[in-house]
Write a protein that holds these residues in place. Structure first.
Motif, PDB file in Angstrom:
ATOM      1  N   PRO A 147      -2.232  19.250  -2.777  1.00 12.73           N
ATOM      2  CA  PRO A 147      -1.627  20.473  -3.310  1.00 12.73           C
ATOM      3  C   PRO A 147      -1.179  21.455  -2.222  1.00 12.73           C
ATOM      4  CG  PRO A 147      -3.621  19.923  -4.521  1.00 12.73           C
ATOM      5  CD  PRO A 147      -3.595  19.028  -3.327  1.00 12.73           C
ATOM      6  N   LYS A 148      -1.921  21.529  -1.128  1.00 17.85           N
ATOM      7  CA  LYS A 148      -1.554  22.446  -0.051  1.00 17.85           C
ATOM      8  C   LYS A 148      -0.264  21.997   0.622  1.00 17.85           C
ATOM      9  CE  LYS A 148      -6.406  23.582   0.716  1.00 17.85           C
ATOM     10  NZ  LYS A 148      -7.600  23.388   1.560  1.00 17.85           N
ATOM     11  N   LEU A 149      -0.140  20.694   0.863  1.00 15.31           N
ATOM     12  CA  LEU A 149       1.078  20.188   1.501  1.00 15.31           C
ATOM     13  C   LEU A 149       2.264  20.260   0.541  1.00 15.31           C
ATOM     14  CD1 LEU A 149      -0.209  17.107   3.532  1.00 15.31           C
ATOM     15  CD2 LEU A 149       0.353  19.392   4.373  1.00 15.31           C
ATOM     16  N   ARG A 150       2.037  20.015  -0.731  1.00 11.28           N
ATOM     17  CA  ARG A 150       3.130  20.138  -1.703  1.00 11.28           C
ATOM     18  C   ARG A 150       3.626  21.578  -1.778  1.00 11.28           C
ATOM     19  NH1 ARG A 150       1.039  16.164  -6.581  1.00 11.28           N
ATOM     20  NH2 ARG A 150       2.243  14.320  -5.937  1.00 11.28           N
ATOM     21  N   GLN A 151       2.701  22.523  -1.757  1.00 12.08           N
ATOM     22  CA  GLN A 151       3.092  23.928  -1.773  1.00 12.08           C
ATOM     23  C   GLN A 151       3.859  24.288  -0.505  1.00 12.08           C
ATOM     24  OE1 GLN A 151       2.235  26.546  -4.417  1.00 12.08           O
ATOM     25  NE2 GLN A 151       4.124  26.958  -3.324  1.00 12.08           N
ATOM     26  N   ASP A 186      -3.232   6.510   9.174  1.00 13.04           N
ATOM     27  CA  ASP A 186      -2.827   5.875   7.915  1.00 13.04           C
ATOM     28  C   ASP A 186      -2.881   6.882   6.763  1.00 13.04           C
ATOM     29  OD1 ASP A 186      -2.136   3.269   8.688  1.00 13.04           O
ATOM     30  OD2 ASP A 186      -4.234   2.638   8.725  1.00 13.04           O
ATOM     31  N   TYR A 187      -3.873   7.744   6.794  1.00  9.86           N
ATOM     32  CA  TYR A 187      -3.996   8.807   5.794  1.00  9.86           C
ATOM     33  C   TYR A 187      -2.812   9.763   5.894  1.00  9.86           C
ATOM     34  CZ  TYR A 187      -6.289  12.804   3.416  1.00  9.86           C
ATOM     35  OH  TYR A 187      -6.609  13.840   2.589  1.00  9.86           O
ATOM     36  N   TYR A 188      -2.431  10.127   7.105  1.00 10.85           N
ATOM     37  CA  TYR A 188      -1.285  11.016   7.298  1.00 10.85           C
ATOM     38  C   TYR A 188      -0.014  10.391   6.721  1.00 10.85           C
ATOM     39  CZ  TYR A 188      -4.237  13.205  10.939  1.00 10.85           C
ATOM     40  OH  TYR A 188      -5.246  13.806  11.645  1.00 10.85           O
ATOM     41  N   LYS A 189       0.144   9.096   6.926  1.00  8.25           N
ATOM     42  CA  LYS A 189       1.332   8.407   6.410  1.00  8.25           C
ATOM     43  C   LYS A 189       1.380   8.488   4.882  1.00  8.25           C
ATOM     44  CE  LYS A 189       2.340   4.378   8.336  1.00  8.25           C
ATOM     45  NZ  LYS A 189       2.116   3.034   8.915  1.00  8.25           N
ATOM     46  N   SER A 190       0.238   8.290   4.243  1.00 12.91           N
ATOM     47  CA  SER A 190       0.208   8.353   2.780  1.00 12.91           C
ATOM     48  C   SER A 190       0.504   9.769   2.295  1.00 12.91           C
ATOM     49  CB  SER A 190      -1.138   7.867   2.242  1.00 12.91           C
ATOM     50  OG  SER A 190      -2.178   8.786   2.522  1.00 12.91           O
ATOM     51  N   LEU A 191      -0.015  10.771   3.010  1.00 13.51           N
ATOM     52  CA  LEU A 191       0.252  12.166   2.631  1.00 13.51           C
ATOM     53  C   LEU A 191       1.720  12.515   2.798  1.00 13.51           C
ATOM     54  CD1 LEU A 191      -2.848  13.886   4.293  1.00 13.51           C
ATOM     55  CD2 LEU A 191      -2.417  13.683   1.831  1.00 13.51           C
ATOM     56  N   SER A 192       2.325  12.030   3.870  1.00 17.52           N
ATOM     57  CA  SER A 192       3.736  12.308   4.108  1.00 17.52           C
ATOM     58  C   SER A 192       4.597  11.698   3.003  1.00 17.52           C
ATOM     59  CB  SER A 192       4.148  11.776   5.479  1.00 17.52           C
ATOM     60  OG  SER A 192       5.467  12.171   5.798  1.00 17.52           O
ATOM     61  N   LYS A 193       4.292  10.457   2.622  1.00 27.19           N
ATOM     62  CA  LYS A 193       5.028   9.803   1.537  1.00 27.19           C
ATOM     63  C   LYS A 193       4.864  10.571   0.222  1.00 27.19           C
ATOM     64  CE  LYS A 193       4.592   5.086   3.363  1.00 27.19           C
ATOM     65  NZ  LYS A 193       3.929   3.765   3.150  1.00 27.19           N
ATOM     66  N   VAL A 202       6.470  15.965   3.384  1.00 24.38           N
ATOM     67  CA  VAL A 202       6.297  16.747   4.614  1.00 24.38           C
ATOM     68  C   VAL A 202       6.226  15.808   5.815  1.00 24.38           C
ATOM     69  CG1 VAL A 202       4.764  18.322   5.862  1.00 24.38           C
ATOM     70  CG2 VAL A 202       5.095  18.600   3.393  1.00 24.38           C
ATOM     71  N   HIS A 203       7.003  16.101   6.863  1.00 31.66           N
ATOM     72  CA  HIS A 203       6.853  15.366   8.113  1.00 31.66           C
ATOM     73  C   HIS A 203       5.512  15.754   8.738  1.00 31.66           C
ATOM     74  CE1 HIS A 203      10.993  14.147   7.907  1.00 31.66           C
ATOM     75  NE2 HIS A 203      11.466  15.362   8.063  1.00 31.66           N
ATOM     76  N   ILE A 204       4.724  14.777   9.142  1.00 25.99           N
ATOM     77  CA  ILE A 204       3.450  15.059   9.817  1.00 25.99           C
ATOM     78  C   ILE A 204       3.512  14.465  11.218  1.00 25.99           C
ATOM     79  CG2 ILE A 204       0.955  14.706   9.801  1.00 25.99           C
ATOM     80  CD1 ILE A 204       1.102  14.545   6.735  1.00 25.99           C
ATOM     81  N   VAL A 205       3.317  15.301  12.218  1.00 25.70           N
ATOM     82  CA  VAL A 205       3.315  14.863  13.615  1.00 25.70           C
ATOM     83  C   VAL A 205       1.871  14.718  14.065  1.00 25.70           C
ATOM     84  CG1 VAL A 205       4.033  15.396  15.974  1.00 25.70           C
ATOM     85  CG2 VAL A 205       5.500  16.049  14.051  1.00 25.70           C
ATOM     86  N   ALA A 206       1.496  13.517  14.469  1.00 25.12           N
ATOM     87  CA  ALA A 206       0.138  13.262  14.954  1.00 25.12           C
ATOM     88  C   ALA A 206       0.069  13.467  16.461  1.00 25.12           C
ATOM     89  CB  ALA A 206      -0.286  11.834  14.612  1.00 25.12           C
ATOM     90  N   CYS A 207      -1.130  13.714  16.962  1.00 23.48           N
ATOM     91  CA  CYS A 207      -1.297  13.925  18.395  1.00 23.48           C
ATOM     92  C   CYS A 207      -2.219  12.876  18.996  1.00 23.48           C
ATOM     93  CB  CYS A 207      -1.834  15.324  18.687  1.00 23.48           C
ATOM     94  SG  CYS A 207      -3.583  15.568  18.334  1.00 23.48           S
ATOM     95  N   THR A 208      -2.082  12.704  20.297  1.00 22.17           N
ATOM     96  CA  THR A 208      -3.077  12.013  21.091  1.00 22.17           C
ATOM     97  C   THR A 208      -3.804  13.074  21.902  1.00 22.17           C
ATOM     98  OG1 THR A 208      -3.461  10.189  22.627  1.00 22.17           O
ATOM     99  CG2 THR A 208      -1.511  11.545  23.041  1.00 22.17           C
TER     100      THR A 208
END
Length: 310
Positions: free
Chosen positions: A44-48, A70-77, A81-87
């Motif tokens: 809900p937070k990302l959808r908002q 993998d969780y970030y990928k599912s949330l983005s789909k 929202v584009h999600i940029v991961a870090c190292t």
């Protein structure tokens, strides 16, 4: 989900967390959450965020702190929202022994691999490198090794660096200069929180070419149960506007450092990434910031910072 052209990033929340916790937090029986609970709390937070016009969410959660690509990928789909991961690492004190005992060369190799080949077997690549100052307010020898490895990886790959805290910046800047990394590739973060702002030489950092992150907007003493790094809302805003009025807009970025679903701790109630739209942008407008400056702060500056510089 793949490389994003800079012009498609849109409005960027440049320093946030899908789920942050200290190493071992997944074993804490009091605050443990099922994947379903985390998902229900986060979507809900990302959808908002997306409905408000947000385009990109930069997850500044490092290795060992709950990063789950993998969780970030599912949330983005799910949310668009584009999600940029870090190292990298939030700080030396969050690196597990395997990494804490590693050489600069090994750490740099890990960072470069995650940027150019991918993170684990996810197929996703890191878009930023996270580094940080450990607890205590001074860079430790481990912090310095991580910063040097990050500088080498950034110089080799063209991705930028986000820092956790901007205190004790002189050793960091010396390392970046020694490694030939232009300082506009570094965002010195948390320059605005109540605990560290008095000890952060923001204008000196910018005079050296670095960028400054006012990225704890919303952590206010006015909250019902404010965290120890909270700061009065007006004080932070006045500090930010003072830097804008001194001509530093192009070196500033802003975010909320919110935690969508905290791991191993309760988090801060009443604070989400959407503070950017619900409170911060209206506050900036009331303070006199025009639309072109707001666009620079949330679209143009982050796009320039996040672009891969060959």
């Amino acid at each position: 989900m793949g490389t994003i052209p800079a012009e498609e990033l849109g409005i960027v929340a440049v320093h946030e967390h899908i789920g942050y916790g200290m190493p071992g937090s997944e074993l804490d029986s009091k605050w443990w959450k099922t994947p379903e609970e985390r998902y229900a709390e986060t979507v809900p937070k990302l959808r908002q965020f997306h409905e408000y016009g947000g385009g990109t969410f930069v997850d500044a959660t490092g290795i060992c702190n709950g990063r789950d690509v993998d969780y970030y990928k599912s949330l983005s789909k799910k949310t668009g929202v584009h999600i940029v991961a870090c190292t990298g690492f939030v700080g030396g004190d969050t690196a597990l022994p395997h990494f804490a005992r590693a050489s600069v060369e090994y750490l740099a190799k890990v960072f470069v691999h995650e940027i150019t080949v991918g993170i684990g077997d996810t197929g996703a690549k890191a878009g930023v490198i996270k580094v940080g100052v450990s607890r205590g307010g001074r860079m430790t020898e481990l912090d310095k090794r991580i910063y040097r490895a990050a500088a080498r990886a950034a110089a080799a790959t063209g991705v930028p660096i986000l820092t956790h805290l901007a205190i004790d910046p002189q050793p960091a800047i010396e390392i970046f200069n020694q490694e030939g990394l232009p300082l506009d590739r570094v965002l010195f973060g948390h320059a605005d929180d109540g605990l560290n702002a008095p000890n952060t030489p923001s204008e000196w950092i910018m005079s050296q070419g670095g960028r400054i992150g006012f990225d704890t907007f919303g952590y206010e003493t006015e909250l019902p149960d404010p965290p120890f790094w909270a700061r009065p809302r007006k004080e932070r805003l006045d500090h930010f506007m003072d830097l804008v009025e001194k001509g530093h807009l192009n070196q500033l970025l802003a975010s909320a450092d919110a935690n969508c679903s905290p791991l191993g701790w309760p988090g801060v109630k009443g604070h989400t990434v959407n503070y950017i739209f619900e409170d911060l942008i209206p506050d900036l407008r009331r303070a006199g910031l025009d639309e072109a400056s707001i666009k620079a702060l949330f679209i143009d500056n982050p796009a320039d910072f996040l672009s891969i510089h060959a």
